[in-house]
Design an enzyme around this catalytic site. Sequence first.
Site, PDB file in Angstrom:
ATOM      1  N   ALA A  11      62.364  12.665  24.290  1.00 54.80           N
ATOM      2  CA  ALA A  11      63.676  12.032  24.322  1.00 54.80           C
ATOM      3  C   ALA A  11      64.159  11.585  22.946  1.00 54.80           C
ATOM      4  O   ALA A  11      65.355  11.366  22.752  1.00 54.80           O
ATOM      5  CB  ALA A  11      63.645  10.837  25.272  1.00 54.80           C
ATOM      6  N   SER A  13      62.471  12.965  19.828  1.00 57.54           N
ATOM      7  CA  SER A  13      62.148  13.981  18.826  1.00 57.54           C
ATOM      8  C   SER A  13      61.635  15.236  19.507  1.00 57.54           C
ATOM      9  O   SER A  13      61.209  15.210  20.664  1.00 57.54           O
ATOM     10  CB  SER A  13      61.104  13.460  17.827  1.00 57.54           C
ATOM     11  OG  SER A  13      59.844  13.299  18.454  1.00 57.54           O
ATOM     12  N   ARG A  15      59.236  18.927  18.583  1.00 60.15           N
ATOM     13  CA  ARG A  15      58.318  19.516  17.610  1.00 60.15           C
ATOM     14  C   ARG A  15      57.846  20.858  18.121  1.00 60.15           C
ATOM     15  O   ARG A  15      57.890  21.132  19.328  1.00 60.15           O
ATOM     16  CB  ARG A  15      57.117  18.608  17.334  1.00 60.15           C
ATOM     17  CG  ARG A  15      56.280  18.277  18.561  1.00 60.15           C
ATOM     18  CD  ARG A  15      56.703  16.964  19.181  1.00 60.15           C
ATOM     19  NE  ARG A  15      55.883  16.620  20.331  1.00 60.15           N
ATOM     20  CZ  ARG A  15      54.756  15.932  20.260  1.00 60.15           C
ATOM     21  NH1 ARG A  15      54.292  15.548  19.088  1.00 60.15           N
ATOM     22  NH2 ARG A  15      54.089  15.618  21.346  1.00 60.15           N
ATOM     23  N   ASP A 233      57.478  18.057  30.744  1.00 61.95           N
ATOM     24  CA  ASP A 233      56.418  17.645  29.829  1.00 61.95           C
ATOM     25  C   ASP A 233      55.310  16.870  30.531  1.00 61.95           C
ATOM     26  O   ASP A 233      54.135  16.954  30.145  1.00 61.95           O
ATOM     27  CB  ASP A 233      56.969  16.867  28.634  1.00 61.95           C
ATOM     28  CG  ASP A 233      57.864  15.691  29.014  1.00 61.95           C
ATOM     29  OD1 ASP A 233      57.936  15.336  30.205  1.00 61.95           O
ATOM     30  OD2 ASP A 233      58.501  15.135  28.097  1.00 61.95           O
ATOM     31  N   THR A 234      55.639  16.147  31.595  1.00 66.16           N
ATOM     32  CA  THR A 234      54.593  15.434  32.329  1.00 66.16           C
ATOM     33  C   THR A 234      53.658  16.397  33.038  1.00 66.16           C
ATOM     34  O   THR A 234      52.450  16.167  33.128  1.00 66.16           O
ATOM     35  CB  THR A 234      55.201  14.448  33.337  1.00 66.16           C
ATOM     36  OG1 THR A 234      56.148  13.607  32.665  1.00 66.16           O
ATOM     37  CG2 THR A 234      54.131  13.566  33.958  1.00 66.16           C
ATOM     38  N   THR A 255      57.878   7.356  25.886  1.00 70.28           N
ATOM     39  CA  THR A 255      59.114   6.646  26.221  1.00 70.28           C
ATOM     40  C   THR A 255      59.039   6.114  27.653  1.00 70.28           C
ATOM     41  O   THR A 255      59.503   5.014  27.949  1.00 70.28           O
ATOM     42  CB  THR A 255      60.322   7.578  26.048  1.00 70.28           C
ATOM     43  OG1 THR A 255      60.385   8.004  24.685  1.00 70.28           O
ATOM     44  CG2 THR A 255      61.616   6.871  26.410  1.00 70.28           C
ATOM     45  N   ASN A 292      57.435   6.225  38.153  1.00 70.92           N
ATOM     46  CA  ASN A 292      58.046   6.114  36.821  1.00 70.92           C
ATOM     47  C   ASN A 292      58.137   4.647  36.424  1.00 70.92           C
ATOM     48  O   ASN A 292      58.669   3.826  37.185  1.00 70.92           O
ATOM     49  CB  ASN A 292      59.457   6.700  36.828  1.00 70.92           C
ATOM     50  CG  ASN A 292      59.459   8.207  36.712  1.00 70.92           C
ATOM     51  OD1 ASN A 292      58.411   8.829  36.634  1.00 70.92           O
ATOM     52  ND2 ASN A 292      60.635   8.798  36.700  1.00 70.92           N
ATOM     53  N   GLY A 398      51.523   9.508  23.695  1.00 68.32           N
ATOM     54  CA  GLY A 398      51.692   8.670  22.509  1.00 68.32           C
ATOM     55  C   GLY A 398      51.105   7.288  22.628  1.00 68.32           C
ATOM     56  O   GLY A 398      50.696   6.681  21.622  1.00 68.32           O
TER      57      GLY A 398
END
Length: 478
Positions: A11, A13, A15, A233-234, A255, A292, A398
Amino acid sequence: MRSYAAVDLGASSGRVMVGRVGPDSLELTEAHRFPNRPVRVPEGLRWDVLSLYAGVLAGLRAAGRVDSVGIDSWAVDYGLLDADGALLGNPVHYRDARTEGVAEKVWATVPPAELYAATGLQYAPFNTLYQLAAASGTRQLAHARRLLLIPDLLAYWLTGEQGTELTNASTTQLIDPATGDWAYDVAARLGIDLELFAPLRRPGDPAGLLRAEVLEETGLTGPVPVTTVGSHDTASAVAAVPATGERFAYICTGTWSLAGLELTAPVLTEESRAANFTNELGLDGTVRYLRNIMGLWLLQECLRAWGDPDLGGLLREAAAVPALRSVVDAGDAAFLAPGRMPERIAEACRASGQPVPATPAEVTRCILDSLALAHRRAVAEAQRLADHPVDVVHIVGGGTRNALLCQLTADACGLPVVAGPTEAAALGNVLVQARAHGLVGDRADMRRLLARTQPLTRYEPQGGAERWREAEARLATR
């Protein structure tokens, strides 16, 4: 060894990571990182998807020779294409206000209990279903001939081929998690045309070859396939949980915090709906049964408000603040929008009669205690609702860099926490590509490879459970 490019969009960045996979090796390096900055325009909050695509191309150029490309991103958001395949405006950001009050209109046609029984998805105001209901009657939607979720949109621009990846589709609230197919009755009752969606495809399926123009721009030599991965992504992150058995819970941190279990079948009970658990699809037909939680968004927004101070120093100061002095509900939608986060946290503490955190260190400790408490509640309730006990909690993403949060989560859950890998989504993305090309075996083989090759840190619970029960009681009586 073979090399795989993982396009991993978050959300804040994006890569491009390069994973090198061999029979007993797994190495991950960052080729290129680029910002993901939403833009507020007169009509609302939008994603700058063209900038993201430019970042992907730059990343593939930096990656060099690769054997395949896979793409994962956040969920629920989409782009609309016209009959010629051209994008009809920048995709709307899930934090945009257009879905306010929309859920009640949807529920007037399909009541919440029926919606959950059919789709298994927890209520979130930004689910794709509510976004489509909010867009109903707009000229843009009327002119649309195709809807592509964000990873599928980027894959389309890279290859010219369209598809709808299943793990991400399961976040739209238009998929039946028991069948892995569309929830046709729900869509029909709400007037949603499922022909807007491209055919479903699953992790491991081919998604086309890089177009000649993409090869020229990136300097790559074709053919280079794009491989479908767990494009939510999860889903990719859960695929990279280095568990050694089935009795584990996971928390994907960033996030958001996504806390729950990996199951073989959805839990569609009314009690599960009332507890706001979701049934999203994962690798190999598994179900990501999770809740969530607002996650490190709370701290990210505070850091932004404070002028981005040194995080390491702030966490050391927060560790010295008395534990559980004040806590807030980290799942409260009141914290969803950006802006004024320190003030909103202080207001929530004041409203609940708790001491009001005054310094950045006190606010940070309140946030981390509150997240650990939310993790505790989600892990405990998931076990009970799914009748699936666990012996360990795996934290990936992260948040593994935040040792204080990891230790507090172990303390709150009363279970050992294994933290790592940090780059779980990219690793899961790479491993699904490697598996599709015959380099690794099943999910268990993938997880054994992760456990052997990735740095992991174990945190044992400290202190008793009573203080956490007392903090839970404080929130329950608000």
